[in-house]
Every structure is written in structure tokens, then in C-alpha cells.
Design a protein around this motif. Structure first.
Motif, short mmCIF file in Angstrom:
data_model
loop_
_atom_site.label_atom_id
_atom_site.label_comp_id
_atom_site.label_asym_id
_atom_site.label_seq_id
_atom_site.Cartn_x
_atom_site.Cartn_y
_atom_site.Cartn_z
N TRP A 162 -53.87 27.42 -68.11
CA TRP A 162 -54.83 26.74 -69.00
C TRP A 162 -56.00 27.66 -69.28
N MET A 163 -56.46 28.36 -68.26
CA MET A 163 -57.60 29.27 -68.42
C MET A 163 -57.29 30.40 -69.38
N ASN A 164 -56.10 31.00 -69.27
CA ASN A 164 -55.81 32.14 -70.14
C ASN A 164 -55.31 31.71 -71.51
N GLY A 165 -55.17 30.41 -71.72
CA GLY A 165 -54.82 29.91 -73.04
C GLY A 165 -53.34 29.93 -73.36
N SER A 166 -52.49 30.26 -72.39
CA SER A 166 -51.05 30.29 -72.69
C SER A 166 -50.49 28.89 -72.87
N ILE A 167 -51.11 27.91 -72.22
CA ILE A 167 -50.77 26.51 -72.46
C ILE A 167 -52.06 25.70 -72.48
N THR A 168 -52.01 24.54 -73.12
CA THR A 168 -53.16 23.66 -73.20
C THR A 168 -52.87 22.41 -72.39
N PRO A 169 -53.80 21.98 -71.56
CA PRO A 169 -53.55 20.78 -70.78
C PRO A 169 -53.43 19.55 -71.68
N PRO A 170 -52.65 18.57 -71.26
CA PRO A 170 -52.56 17.33 -72.03
C PRO A 170 -53.92 16.64 -72.11
N PRO A 171 -54.11 15.78 -73.09
CA PRO A 171 -55.41 15.14 -73.30
C PRO A 171 -55.97 14.44 -72.05
N LEU A 172 -55.15 13.75 -71.29
CA LEU A 172 -55.65 13.06 -70.10
C LEU A 172 -56.19 14.06 -69.08
N LYS A 173 -55.49 15.16 -68.90
CA LYS A 173 -55.95 16.18 -67.95
C LYS A 173 -57.20 16.89 -68.48
N GLN A 174 -57.31 17.02 -69.79
CA GLN A 174 -58.53 17.59 -70.37
C GLN A 174 -59.72 16.71 -70.03
N LYS A 175 -59.52 15.41 -70.07
CA LYS A 175 -60.60 14.48 -69.74
C LYS A 175 -61.00 14.63 -68.27
N VAL A 176 -60.02 14.74 -67.39
CA VAL A 176 -60.31 14.92 -65.96
C VAL A 176 -61.06 16.23 -65.74
N ILE A 177 -60.61 17.30 -66.40
CA ILE A 177 -61.29 18.60 -66.28
C ILE A 177 -62.73 18.48 -66.76
N SER A 178 -62.93 17.76 -67.83
CA SER A 178 -64.28 17.55 -68.36
C SER A 178 -65.15 16.82 -67.34
N LEU A 179 -64.60 15.82 -66.69
CA LEU A 179 -65.35 15.07 -65.68
C LEU A 179 -65.69 15.94 -64.47
N VAL A 180 -64.73 16.76 -64.04
CA VAL A 180 -64.94 17.62 -62.87
C VAL A 180 -65.99 18.70 -63.17
N THR A 181 -65.94 19.26 -64.36
CA THR A 181 -66.83 20.37 -64.70
C THR A 181 -68.18 19.91 -65.26
N GLY A 182 -68.22 18.71 -65.82
CA GLY A 182 -69.45 18.24 -66.45
C GLY A 182 -69.67 18.84 -67.82
N VAL A 183 -68.61 19.40 -68.41
CA VAL A 183 -68.68 20.01 -69.74
C VAL A 183 -67.78 19.19 -70.66
N SER A 184 -68.20 18.97 -71.90
CA SER A 184 -67.44 18.14 -72.82
C SER A 184 -66.08 18.76 -73.15
N ILE A 185 -65.13 17.91 -73.49
CA ILE A 185 -63.79 18.35 -73.86
C ILE A 185 -63.86 19.29 -75.06
N ASP A 186 -64.69 18.95 -76.04
CA ASP A 186 -64.82 19.78 -77.25
C ASP A 186 -65.29 21.19 -76.92
N GLU A 187 -66.15 21.31 -75.93
CA GLU A 187 -66.64 22.63 -75.53
C GLU A 187 -65.58 23.40 -74.74
N LEU A 188 -64.89 22.69 -73.84
CA LEU A 188 -63.90 23.36 -73.00
C LEU A 188 -62.66 23.78 -73.77
N PHE A 189 -62.25 22.96 -74.72
CA PHE A 189 -61.01 23.20 -75.45
C PHE A 189 -61.27 23.13 -76.96
#
Length: 71
Positions: free
Chosen positions: A35-62
């Protein structure tokens, strides 16, 4: 700040944060690296979890999500 940029901004906590994200998303650490190197994109639900863990919005992260949706 894209997901890779966020994780790279944590030099002393990088490995811990990657493990935390892997655990929170029920994913393997290798998957988080992909996910970090961009070879794959996490599914939307996991993007939301990542956003919650990091405190950064989904739009900014992805930021490429908008491009994929618009096409």
C-alpha cells in the motif's frame, strides 16, 4: 500527505506504525508495504481504518482515489 509520506515522516516509529496499521486492518505487514509503495490500493473500508489510526483524512492519504472514481 500521501500514505507513504505519512509513514516516512515517522522515522523512529515507522516499523511500529506499520505493524499497528497491519493489525488494525487485519492485514499482513507486507500488504501494508505494498500500500505504501502504491503497487496496490487498500479497499475503502481499510482506507477508513488507516485514516482512523493515522488521524489523516482518506483524501490526503490516498489522493489517487479521486482519479480512479472520476475515470
Amino acid at each position: 500527505m500521501a500514505f507513504k509520506d505519512y509513514v516516512d515522516s515517522l522515522p523512529n516509529l515507522r516499523e511500529e506504525k506499520i505493524k499497528e496499521i497491519a493489525e488494525a486492518t487485519c492485514s499482513h505487514v507486507n500488504t501494508v508495504y505494498r500500500w505504501m509503495n502504491g503497487s496496490i490500493t487498500p479497499p475503502p473500508l481499510k482506507q477508513k481504518v488507516i485514516s482512523l489510526v493515522t488521524g489523516v483524512s482518506i483524501d490526503e492519504l490516498f489522493p489517487d482515489n479521486k482519479k480512479e472514481i472520476e475515470q
